[in-house]
Design a protein around this motif. Structure first.
Motif, short mmCIF file in Angstrom:
data_model
loop_
_atom_site.label_atom_id
_atom_site.label_comp_id
_atom_site.label_asym_id
_atom_site.label_seq_id
_atom_site.Cartn_x
_atom_site.Cartn_y
_atom_site.Cartn_z
N VAL A 90 69.65 93.59 9.40
CA VAL A 90 70.68 93.65 10.44
C VAL A 90 71.56 94.87 10.20
CG1 VAL A 90 72.68 92.48 11.43
CG2 VAL A 90 70.64 91.17 10.81
N PHE A 91 71.81 95.62 11.26
CA PHE A 91 72.62 96.83 11.19
C PHE A 91 74.12 96.51 11.06
CE2 PHE A 91 74.51 100.32 14.07
CZ PHE A 91 74.82 101.14 13.00
N LEU A 92 74.60 95.58 11.86
CA LEU A 92 76.03 95.23 11.88
C LEU A 92 76.18 93.72 11.65
CD1 LEU A 92 76.96 97.28 15.06
CD2 LEU A 92 77.44 97.95 12.70
N PRO A 93 76.10 93.27 10.40
CA PRO A 93 76.17 91.82 10.14
C PRO A 93 77.48 91.22 10.63
CG PRO A 93 75.45 93.04 8.19
CD PRO A 93 75.93 94.05 9.16
N ALA A 94 77.37 90.09 11.33
CA ALA A 94 78.56 89.39 11.83
C ALA A 94 78.75 88.05 11.13
CB ALA A 94 78.43 89.16 13.33
N GLY A 95 77.73 87.59 10.42
CA GLY A 95 77.82 86.31 9.73
C GLY A 95 76.45 85.90 9.24
N HIS A 96 76.35 84.68 8.77
CA HIS A 96 75.08 84.15 8.28
C HIS A 96 74.79 82.82 8.95
CE1 HIS A 96 75.92 87.05 5.07
NE2 HIS A 96 74.64 87.00 4.78
N GLN A 97 73.52 82.55 9.09
CA GLN A 97 73.09 81.28 9.66
C GLN A 97 73.60 80.13 8.77
OE1 GLN A 97 68.82 80.52 9.44
NE2 GLN A 97 68.84 79.83 11.55
N THR A 98 74.11 79.08 9.41
CA THR A 98 74.60 77.92 8.68
C THR A 98 73.69 76.72 8.96
OG1 THR A 98 76.10 77.38 10.50
CG2 THR A 98 76.99 78.69 8.69
N PHE A 99 73.68 75.78 8.01
CA PHE A 99 72.76 74.65 8.07
C PHE A 99 73.49 73.32 7.96
CE2 PHE A 99 70.22 78.15 6.42
CZ PHE A 99 69.04 78.03 7.13
N LYS A 100 72.83 72.28 8.42
CA LYS A 100 73.19 70.90 8.15
C LYS A 100 72.00 70.23 7.46
CE LYS A 100 77.13 70.80 10.57
NZ LYS A 100 78.46 70.59 9.97
N LYS A 101 72.28 69.22 6.64
CA LYS A 101 71.22 68.41 6.04
C LYS A 101 71.07 67.15 6.89
CE LYS A 101 69.18 68.56 2.54
NZ LYS A 101 69.45 67.93 1.23
N LEU A 102 69.87 66.95 7.41
CA LEU A 102 69.57 65.76 8.20
C LEU A 102 68.70 64.83 7.37
CD1 LEU A 102 69.38 64.06 10.80
CD2 LEU A 102 67.56 65.58 11.58
N ILE A 103 69.14 63.57 7.22
CA ILE A 103 68.41 62.56 6.47
C ILE A 103 68.12 61.39 7.40
CG2 ILE A 103 68.49 60.97 4.51
CD1 ILE A 103 70.45 62.93 3.18
N VAL A 104 66.88 60.96 7.45
CA VAL A 104 66.51 59.84 8.31
C VAL A 104 65.57 58.92 7.57
CG1 VAL A 104 64.62 61.16 9.39
CG2 VAL A 104 65.58 59.17 10.57
N PHE A 105 65.69 57.62 7.82
CA PHE A 105 64.87 56.60 7.18
C PHE A 105 63.85 56.10 8.19
CE2 PHE A 105 68.94 56.86 5.15
CZ PHE A 105 68.63 56.84 3.80
N VAL A 106 62.56 56.13 7.79
CA VAL A 106 61.45 55.89 8.71
C VAL A 106 60.43 54.98 8.04
CG1 VAL A 106 59.70 57.04 10.13
CG2 VAL A 106 61.76 58.28 9.47
N PRO A 107 59.82 54.04 8.77
CA PRO A 107 58.70 53.30 8.18
C PRO A 107 57.57 54.26 7.81
CG PRO A 107 58.85 52.86 10.53
CD PRO A 107 60.08 53.61 10.17
N LYS A 108 56.90 53.98 6.70
CA LYS A 108 55.88 54.90 6.20
C LYS A 108 54.82 55.23 7.25
CE LYS A 108 54.32 54.69 2.03
NZ LYS A 108 53.72 54.24 0.75
N THR A 109 54.55 54.27 8.13
CA THR A 109 53.51 54.46 9.14
C THR A 109 53.86 55.57 10.14
OG1 THR A 109 54.55 52.71 10.44
CG2 THR A 109 52.69 52.08 9.04
N HIS A 110 55.15 55.92 10.25
CA HIS A 110 55.58 56.89 11.25
C HIS A 110 56.19 58.15 10.63
CE1 HIS A 110 55.01 53.41 13.81
NE2 HIS A 110 55.16 54.18 14.87
N GLU A 111 55.94 58.33 9.34
CA GLU A 111 56.49 59.51 8.65
C GLU A 111 56.08 60.81 9.33
OE1 GLU A 111 55.80 61.98 4.49
OE2 GLU A 111 55.36 59.83 4.53
N GLN A 112 54.78 60.97 9.56
CA GLN A 112 54.31 62.25 10.09
C GLN A 112 54.78 62.49 11.52
OE1 GLN A 112 52.70 64.41 7.93
NE2 GLN A 112 53.27 65.83 9.56
N ASN A 113 54.82 61.41 12.32
CA ASN A 113 55.29 61.57 13.70
C ASN A 113 56.72 62.12 13.74
OD1 ASN A 113 52.89 60.56 14.62
ND2 ASN A 113 53.68 58.54 15.20
N VAL A 114 57.58 61.55 12.91
CA VAL A 114 58.97 61.97 12.91
C VAL A 114 59.11 63.38 12.33
CG1 VAL A 114 61.26 61.48 11.95
CG2 VAL A 114 59.86 59.62 12.88
N LYS A 115 58.37 63.68 11.26
CA LYS A 115 58.41 65.03 10.69
C LYS A 115 57.93 66.06 11.70
CE LYS A 115 56.76 65.54 6.51
NZ LYS A 115 55.91 65.32 5.31
#
Length: 369
Positions: free
Chosen positions: A129-154
């Motif tokens: 970046v030539f003219l930095p204005a800031g940095h990307q910020t993140f949130k941590k998302l945690i979710v509880f899922v039955p094992k049978t639907h792990e891949q669908n939710v991911k």
């Protein structure tokens, strides 16, 4: 996306998942300009500017959504006089139920946007970046899922901006455990029966989500989750992501002369003419690029590059930069038209059944003889 009646709002929501309005400069006017998002989309036209000729083109293409880089309404109008050029444009848009949406500095700043396109067209390496204005910020998302639907939710999370960390995609952490709950008489549980305590083998999925994608990722996660009531948490994190800001700098794959680079700019940006300042035979290698009008950032370019590529340069600023030893290439403001095809391609990947058109109208006001 599945075949159904797509609203303009669906197209804009998808577009903003890549190019969020929150990236725009505070002085900018981005987003909905004219019309409504609440109508079925018949077609999309991408353009640099919204002129009467572009509106006529949209009408001929049966496109009721125009996505432009330059805002049609930059400052609040004091009146709407339909005898003026802009007034006629707005009148025609409303008469034909055409919506106009603008992505301006947010499309300049976003990764893969105007400035990346201009840098990539020249093959710049070690890009930053030539003219930095800031940095990307993140949130941590945690979710509880039955094992049978792990891949669908991911899959739902990863398809909606979650789990991208630096140069890695689909990043998650999964741990196993037991979930306990007792549905009441009003519940319609996916697992178990009202009034009975249940124990379910579940997984805890943790992903990082860019702040601008949190709402979209949560909505997709809830839609993919089998439970009537989804248990999830969102936490702030201190980790910073990639820098964001205007312009890009980088190195050419190999040094070339200034005039060779000027000719390459003309060819790769598909424009009629360029201006340049400096010794035509000078060897250049490090380049700063800023789409649109970048004359206010010559001092920064002096510190970072051999040559600065930007539009709308004026006489005295250019003269001063030349005396300081900075080469300049001015491809004009119209070079930003490079965004038209990229926006069209991005939308077409998600909306295969919606006609997406790239405007063929040349809105460059300058002619050279």
């Amino acid at each position: 996306m599945t075949e159904k009646q797509m609203l303009i709002a669906d197209v804009i929501t998808y577009f903003e998942s890549w190019c969020p309005p929150l990236l725009a400069e505070k002085w900018d006017n981005v987003g909905l300009q004219v019309g409504t998002l609440d109508q079925t989309v018949s077609g999309v036209l991408t353009t640099l500017d919204v002129t009467e000729a572009v509106v006529d083109e949209a009408i001929s293409q049966n496109a009721n959504l125009i996505i432009a880089h330059h805002p049609l309404l930059f400052a609040p109008p004091k009146k709407l006089d339909t005898t003026t050029p802009k007034g006629r444009v707005i009148q025609k848009l409303m008469k034909h139920d055409i919506t106009v949406y603008a992505a301006h500095t947010n499309l300049d700043i976003v990764e893969g946007g105007v400035n990346d396109l201009m840098a990539d067209a020249l093959g710049l390496e070690q890009k930053r970046v030539f003219l930095p204005a800031g940095h990307q910020t993140f949130k941590k998302l945690i979710v509880f899922v039955p094992k049978t639907h792990e891949q669908n939710v991911k899959d739902a999370l990863h398809s909606n901006g979650a789990g991208n960390v630096g140069d890695y995609e689909k990043v998650s952490f999964v741990s196993e455990g037991n979930g306990y709950f007792q549905p009441n008489a009003e519940a319609q549980p996916f697992i178990g029966h009202a009034g009975e305590m249940e124990r379910v083998e579940e997984v805890r999925i943790e992903v990082l989500v860019p702040e601008e994608n949190v709402r979209r990722a949560v909505a997709a996660m809830i839609e993919a989750h089998p439970y009537e009531e989804v248990a999830y948490d969102i936490y702030p994190v201190e980790m910073q992501g990639k820098a964001y800001g205007l312009g890009r700098t980088g190195k050419l794959p190999a040094p070339m002369t200034l005039v060779e680079l000027a000719l390459l700019v003309k060819q790769r940006y598909n424009i009629q003419h360029v201006r340049f300042t400096g010794d035509a035979s000078a060897s250049v290698e490090t380049v700063a690029v800023l789409g649109g009008s970048g004359r206010d950032y010559i001092d920064q370019a002096l510190q970072q590059a051999d040559v600065y590529i930007t539009g709308d340069l004026t006489f005295h600023e250019t003269q001063d930069a030349m005396l300081e030893g900075l080469c300049l290439i001015d491809p004009g403001h119209y070079a930003e038209q490079i965004m038209k095809q990229k926006v069209a391609d991005y939308l077409q990947t998600a909306f295969a059944n919606v006609p997406i058109h790239v405007s063929q109208v040349n809105t460059d006001p300058f002619q050279v003889i």
